[in-house]
Design a protein around this motif. Structure first.
Motif, PDB file in Angstrom:
ATOM      1  N   TYR A  74       1.163  -1.293  -0.071  1.00  0.00           N
ATOM      2  CA  TYR A  74      -0.047   0.042  -0.021  1.00  0.00           C
ATOM      3  C   TYR A  74       1.010   1.303   0.005  1.00  0.00           C
ATOM      4  O   TYR A  74       2.044   1.214   0.103  1.00  0.00           O
ATOM      5  CB  TYR A  74      -0.901   0.013   1.390  1.00  0.00           C
ATOM      6  CG  TYR A  74      -0.099  -0.222   2.361  1.00  0.00           C
ATOM      7  CD1 TYR A  74       0.650   0.717   3.025  1.00  0.00           C
ATOM      8  CD2 TYR A  74      -0.235  -1.676   3.041  1.00  0.00           C
ATOM      9  CE1 TYR A  74       1.300   0.431   4.201  1.00  0.00           C
ATOM     10  CE2 TYR A  74       0.305  -1.779   4.202  1.00  0.00           C
ATOM     11  CZ  TYR A  74       1.190  -1.025   4.644  1.00  0.00           C
ATOM     12  OH  TYR A  74       1.900  -1.380   6.033  1.00  0.00           O
TER      13      TYR A  74
ATOM     14  N   ILE B 279       1.541   6.725   7.037  1.00  0.00           N
ATOM     15  CA  ILE B 279       1.411   6.804   8.567  1.00  0.00           C
ATOM     16  C   ILE B 279       2.858   7.693   8.717  1.00  0.00           C
ATOM     17  O   ILE B 279       3.811   7.619   8.090  1.00  0.00           O
ATOM     18  CB  ILE B 279       1.409   5.357   9.163  1.00  0.00           C
ATOM     19  CG1 ILE B 279       2.925   4.505   8.945  1.00  0.00           C
ATOM     20  CG2 ILE B 279       0.321   4.645   8.915  1.00  0.00           C
ATOM     21  CD1 ILE B 279       2.970   3.445   9.773  1.00  0.00           C
TER      22      ILE B 279
ATOM     23  N   GLY C 114       5.496   7.444  10.273  1.00  0.00           N
ATOM     24  CA  GLY C 114       6.510   6.594  10.679  1.00  0.00           C
ATOM     25  C   GLY C 114       6.184   5.654  11.435  1.00  0.00           C
ATOM     26  O   GLY C 114       5.189   5.481  12.288  1.00  0.00           O
ATOM     27  N   PRO C 115       6.873   4.334  11.151  1.00  0.00           N
ATOM     28  CA  PRO C 115       7.749   4.267  10.400  1.00  0.00           C
ATOM     29  C   PRO C 115       7.408   4.328   8.836  1.00  0.00           C
ATOM     30  O   PRO C 115       6.528   3.843   8.441  1.00  0.00           O
ATOM     31  CB  PRO C 115       8.348   2.835  10.593  1.00  0.00           C
ATOM     32  CG  PRO C 115       7.949   2.392  11.854  1.00  0.00           C
ATOM     33  CD  PRO C 115       6.743   3.097  12.097  1.00  0.00           C
ATOM     34  N   VAL C 116       8.117   5.205   8.099  1.00  0.00           N
ATOM     35  CA  VAL C 116       7.841   5.210   6.629  1.00  0.00           C
ATOM     36  C   VAL C 116       8.573   3.853   6.014  1.00  0.00           C
ATOM     37  O   VAL C 116       9.094   3.264   6.509  1.00  0.00           O
ATOM     38  CB  VAL C 116       8.586   6.237   6.064  1.00  0.00           C
ATOM     39  CG1 VAL C 116       8.031   7.452   6.530  1.00  0.00           C
ATOM     40  CG2 VAL C 116      10.180   6.431   6.087  1.00  0.00           C
ATOM     41  N   THR C 117       8.117   3.900   4.872  1.00  0.00           N
ATOM     42  CA  THR C 117       8.774   2.555   3.767  1.00  0.00           C
ATOM     43  C   THR C 117       9.855   3.093   3.434  1.00  0.00           C
ATOM     44  O   THR C 117      10.048   4.061   2.341  1.00  0.00           O
ATOM     45  CB  THR C 117       7.581   2.400   2.886  1.00  0.00           C
ATOM     46  OG1 THR C 117       6.313   2.041   3.440  1.00  0.00           O
ATOM     47  CG2 THR C 117       7.923   1.131   2.004  1.00  0.00           C
ATOM     48  N   PRO C 118      11.170   2.357   3.605  1.00  0.00           N
ATOM     49  CA  PRO C 118      12.432   2.926   3.288  1.00  0.00           C
ATOM     50  C   PRO C 118      12.561   2.650   1.698  1.00  0.00           C
ATOM     51  O   PRO C 118      12.118   1.336   1.381  1.00  0.00           O
ATOM     52  CB  PRO C 118      13.465   2.150   4.199  1.00  0.00           C
ATOM     53  CG  PRO C 118      12.723   1.880   5.226  1.00  0.00           C
ATOM     54  CD  PRO C 118      11.163   1.570   4.750  1.00  0.00           C
TER      55      PRO C 118
ATOM     56  N   GLN D  46      13.138   7.119  11.307  1.00  0.00           N
ATOM     57  CA  GLN D  46      12.276   6.268  10.521  1.00  0.00           C
ATOM     58  C   GLN D  46      10.902   7.230  10.015  1.00  0.00           C
ATOM     59  O   GLN D  46      10.154   6.708   9.956  1.00  0.00           O
ATOM     60  CB  GLN D  46      11.989   5.225  11.449  1.00  0.00           C
ATOM     61  CG  GLN D  46      10.962   5.819  12.732  1.00  0.00           C
ATOM     62  CD  GLN D  46      11.176   6.324  13.851  1.00  0.00           C
ATOM     63  OE1 GLN D  46      12.714   6.744  13.762  1.00  0.00           O
ATOM     64  NE2 GLN D  46      10.731   6.552  15.057  1.00  0.00           N
TER      65      GLN D  46
ATOM     66  N   PRO E  48      13.203   1.774  11.724  1.00  0.00           N
ATOM     67  CA  PRO E  48      13.361   2.385  13.041  1.00  0.00           C
ATOM     68  C   PRO E  48      14.312   1.404  14.018  1.00  0.00           C
ATOM     69  O   PRO E  48      14.477   0.274  13.682  1.00  0.00           O
ATOM     70  CB  PRO E  48      11.805   2.092  13.421  1.00  0.00           C
ATOM     71  CG  PRO E  48      11.172   1.020  12.766  1.00  0.00           C
ATOM     72  CD  PRO E  48      11.883   1.140  11.402  1.00  0.00           C
TER      73      PRO E  48
ATOM     74  N   ARG F  66     -10.763   5.075   7.319  1.00  0.00           N
ATOM     75  CA  ARG F  66      -9.194   4.763   7.448  1.00  0.00           C
ATOM     76  C   ARG F  66      -9.485   3.251   6.703  1.00  0.00           C
ATOM     77  O   ARG F  66      -8.469   2.917   5.861  1.00  0.00           O
ATOM     78  CB  ARG F  66      -8.674   4.676   8.845  1.00  0.00           C
ATOM     79  CG  ARG F  66      -7.208   4.370   8.759  1.00  0.00           C
ATOM     80  CD  ARG F  66      -6.870   4.316  10.316  1.00  0.00           C
ATOM     81  NE  ARG F  66      -7.215   2.792  10.795  1.00  0.00           N
ATOM     82  CZ  ARG F  66      -6.623   1.819  10.620  1.00  0.00           C
ATOM     83  NH1 ARG F  66      -5.648   1.776   9.912  1.00  0.00           N
ATOM     84  NH2 ARG F  66      -6.961   0.742  11.357  1.00  0.00           N
TER      85      ARG F  66
ATOM     86  N   ARG G   9      -2.660   3.801   3.106  1.00  0.00           N
ATOM     87  CA  ARG G   9      -2.684   3.542   4.699  1.00  0.00           C
ATOM     88  C   ARG G   9      -2.363   5.159   5.221  1.00  0.00           C
ATOM     89  O   ARG G   9      -1.333   5.708   5.108  1.00  0.00           O
ATOM     90  CB  ARG G   9      -1.594   2.614   5.131  1.00  0.00           C
ATOM     91  CG  ARG G   9      -1.798   2.372   6.755  1.00  0.00           C
ATOM     92  CD  ARG G   9      -0.640   1.556   7.243  1.00  0.00           C
ATOM     93  NE  ARG G   9      -0.639   0.130   6.903  1.00  0.00           N
ATOM     94  CZ  ARG G   9      -1.320  -0.916   7.552  1.00  0.00           C
ATOM     95  NH1 ARG G   9      -2.255  -0.421   8.468  1.00  0.00           N
ATOM     96  NH2 ARG G   9      -1.283  -1.938   7.319  1.00  0.00           N
TER      97      ARG G   9
ATOM     98  N   MET H  74       8.844  -4.107   6.115  1.00  0.00           N
ATOM     99  CA  MET H  74       8.533  -4.180   7.341  1.00  0.00           C
ATOM    100  C   MET H  74       6.797  -4.198   7.496  1.00  0.00           C
ATOM    101  O   MET H  74       6.073  -3.407   6.841  1.00  0.00           O
ATOM    102  CB  MET H  74       9.005  -2.716   8.054  1.00  0.00           C
ATOM    103  CG  MET H  74      10.466  -2.679   7.862  1.00  0.00           C
ATOM    104  SD  MET H  74      11.068  -1.201   8.619  1.00  0.00           S
ATOM    105  CE  MET H  74      10.326   0.246   7.803  1.00  0.00           C
TER     106      MET H  74
ATOM    107  N   THR I 127       8.018   2.835  19.000  1.00  0.00           N
ATOM    108  CA  THR I 127       8.238   2.242  17.662  1.00  0.00           C
ATOM    109  C   THR I 127       9.555   1.047  17.827  1.00  0.00           C
ATOM    110  O   THR I 127      10.631   1.330  17.998  1.00  0.00           O
ATOM    111  CB  THR I 127       8.583   3.197  16.572  1.00  0.00           C
ATOM    112  OG1 THR I 127       7.473   4.461  16.804  1.00  0.00           O
ATOM    113  CG2 THR I 127       8.432   2.744  15.286  1.00  0.00           C
ATOM    114  N   PRO I 128       9.317  -0.224  17.385  1.00  0.00           N
ATOM    115  CA  PRO I 128      10.145  -1.098  17.815  1.00  0.00           C
ATOM    116  C   PRO I 128      10.919  -0.860  16.438  1.00  0.00           C
ATOM    117  O   PRO I 128      10.798  -0.742  15.117  1.00  0.00           O
ATOM    118  CB  PRO I 128       9.154  -2.505  17.769  1.00  0.00           C
ATOM    119  CG  PRO I 128       8.175  -2.004  16.840  1.00  0.00           C
ATOM    120  CD  PRO I 128       7.836  -0.673  17.049  1.00  0.00           C
ATOM    121  N   ALA I 129      12.006  -1.875  16.554  1.00  0.00           N
ATOM    122  CA  ALA I 129      13.050  -2.064  15.483  1.00  0.00           C
ATOM    123  C   ALA I 129      12.457  -3.215  14.613  1.00  0.00           C
ATOM    124  O   ALA I 129      12.892  -4.490  14.920  1.00  0.00           O
ATOM    125  CB  ALA I 129      14.550  -2.290  16.054  1.00  0.00           C
TER     126      ALA I 129
END
Lengths: 354, 354
Positions: free
Chosen positions: A7, A11, A13-17, A187, A194, A305, A314, B29, B233-235
């Motif tokens: 998707y 959000i 964070g965490p973003v999609t790296p 993140q 993260p 949502r 998302r 993730m 926020t977890p790793a």
């Protein structure tokens, strides 16, 4: 290109790296007391300094961003009177952490707004230190740090800043603000996974004892060795990934990146207003709309949502008292104009179909 | 098979994780407040319980193992009198952390040995809680936890155990020891990358306030939600990797894995003694040779370490007062007999060529 996410991720964070960042995670880990790690850590320090806007000591803890916040706050706040701007969830968190160590004066404002200049000024007469969240992720308000830091400096009040959700997407100016220390997140606008938390200390005077794991003097000592090290075993894969993310940030260029964040958040706000959706934030004297997260008021946000999620988008709900009242869409790191267009398009569909 | 490492890794953590574990790091993730993460976290909890040897609450912090130690110690030690067994670097660390929160009685012994039963017994008359490191990584001594826990239980003294470098390689028996809480490591005998820290709480009574980030009651609350979550926020990539590592541990089978650790460490010790190298540890009444790390006395250990590295073997030096006096070789996680044979072969070459 963001990797693997089914998707578009709005959000906060965490973003999609990006793919190259995720790939770096799987590379063989360097020996944590050897040259390769030392060079990696040093490179991260160098790459982070321009993002912090200062030439202080960069140290990286293994932990969530809150670990970095507490490492900074515990050491500098212990047995002191401090003011905390509280107009959202992360201001509350700063206040709650500070309350464990010092005596706290809350400078409160309704969530989504900011305190008045007068309120801030009068609070500062009674404290040594001011704690503020640069970008309040829970409400979508960026604090006017130039104005706030001027007010603090005029009164000889020291400044500690949470830049967790601004750094890498909005200009952070440690030097210009005269900040004593800043705690960052990786993140969010930096676009890394993260689990590690960079802090920058501009001046060490007055850093007293902190919890053992969070005591930044240990990190300073380990980083000052011939080999740059951490006092405790670091999350090696996350250091590798952070370096890749920072390289990508610098390849885009800081000025262009900040401009992009400003532009796409503006596009999002305008698009929402054009379809009659009311923005939640009402930034007031000491704030402006955030360039990294936009909050908006909507009926039955949880249903909306879920509907958006079905359509591959998302977004996040509200936190604390804002649960069930707002939605939040972050425009952090690698979110692009076409992503915002997709969000606006699908949101319009959802709102008209319900 | 360990992945990508250009040498055989005998440092006492971080170990070189298997390929499937490193690959898991790069997978997309999961959303940290969604079902997928919740299931991942729950699976990790289930897979960890047999390794802890108890059915307590498993919580996972993002941080180095020391973060988990402090989370456990700070909450249970605050304003109490506690005894700490100090016969190595990690015993010292437990003592230093405990000293920030409570009143500490050190039960000391020369590094590489253990206190006598009599010394331990007499110390326990004056305290409510005993802190002990199961496997002292700095010296290569495993504490006799059956004997120590019996002595503590007889006196109604509660037990907190650091199992960072034993869990996954040596049997940990939370239930049998009557331990109140245990802090683990993932990057040693479990074979995962470093950066997250599991703890198990068997009984919560008496857990008082801890630092904000390290307060386990926050982790308990977040993990107890409908979706299992973490308070911060977890790793995320490290959780994925830990699950893979734990699956591999269980595929080998705990009994076989513990037996393998025992067997290869014995092989290493015998091989060293056969070539006339003296073991450093002298375990005494309350200890035995560690099955996960072996320390040995050698002239000019730093030169020998470098020579071994040239030959593709990485061992560790001594820490603190043992720097320049010993070398340490860990037999953790995926080290195999042939690796130990290679170490012994190359060490013999190095010693005969110098």
């Amino acid at each position: 290109m963001p990797s693997g996410s089914p998707y578009i991720n709005f959000i906060p964070g965490p973003v999609t790296p990006p793919e190259r960042v995720m790939k770096a995670l799987s590379e063989p880990m360097p020996y944590h007391r050897g040259e390769e790690f030392s060079e990696l850590y040093e490179r991260i320090m160098e790459l982070l300094k321009p993002l912090f806007g200062g030439d202080g000591d960069v140290l990286v803890l293994t932990g969530s961003s809150t670990a970095g916040m507490e490492a900074m706050v515990s050491g500098f706040v212990r047995r002191r009177r401090v003011a905390v701007i509280v107009d959202g969830k992360f201001g509350e968190r700063l206040r709650d952490i500070a309350s464990l160590y010092g005596e706290v004066v809350s400078v409160e404002a309704r969530w989504g707004t900011t305190p008045s200049i007068e309120e801030l000024e009068s609070s500062l007469s009674r404290v040594e230190t001011l704690l503020v969240v640069h970008n309040e992720t829970s409400t979508g308000v960026e604090h006017d740090m130039n104005a706030i830091s001027d007010i603090a400096m005029d009164r000889g009040v020291e400044l500690l800043v949470d830049v967790v959700s601004s750094i890498g997407g909005v200009e952070v100016k440690a030097e210009r603000w005269g900040a004593k220390a800043l705690a960052a997140g990786v993140q969010k606008c930096i676009g890394a996974p993260p689990g590690i938390a960079p802090v920058m200390i501009m001046r060490w005077e007055g850093y007293r004892s902190a919890p053992y794991y969070l005591d930044l003097t240990r990190y300073r000592e380990a980083a000052g060795k011939m080999n740059r090290e951490t006092p405790f075993t670091p999350a090696l894969p996350l250091f590798r990934a952070l370096k890749e993310a920072l390289l990508e940030v610098h390849e885009e260029g800081l000025a262009l990146r900040y401009e992009r964040h400003r532009r796409i958040s503006e596009k999002l706000r305008r698009g929402l207003e054009d379809m009659g959706v009311k923005l939640f934030a009402d930034p007031g004297e000491l704030g402006s709309y955030s360039c990294t997260v936009t909050s908006f008021i909507i009926d039955d946000p949880e249903s909306v949502r879920r509907e958006l999620l079905k359509r591959g988008i998302r977004v996040a709900g509200g936190q604390g008292p804002l649960r069930g009242k707002i939605l939040r869409a972050a425009t952090m790191a690698n979110v692009r104009e076409r992503d915002v267009e997709a969000l606006l398009f699908e949101l319009e569909n959802v709102l008209h179909s319900t």
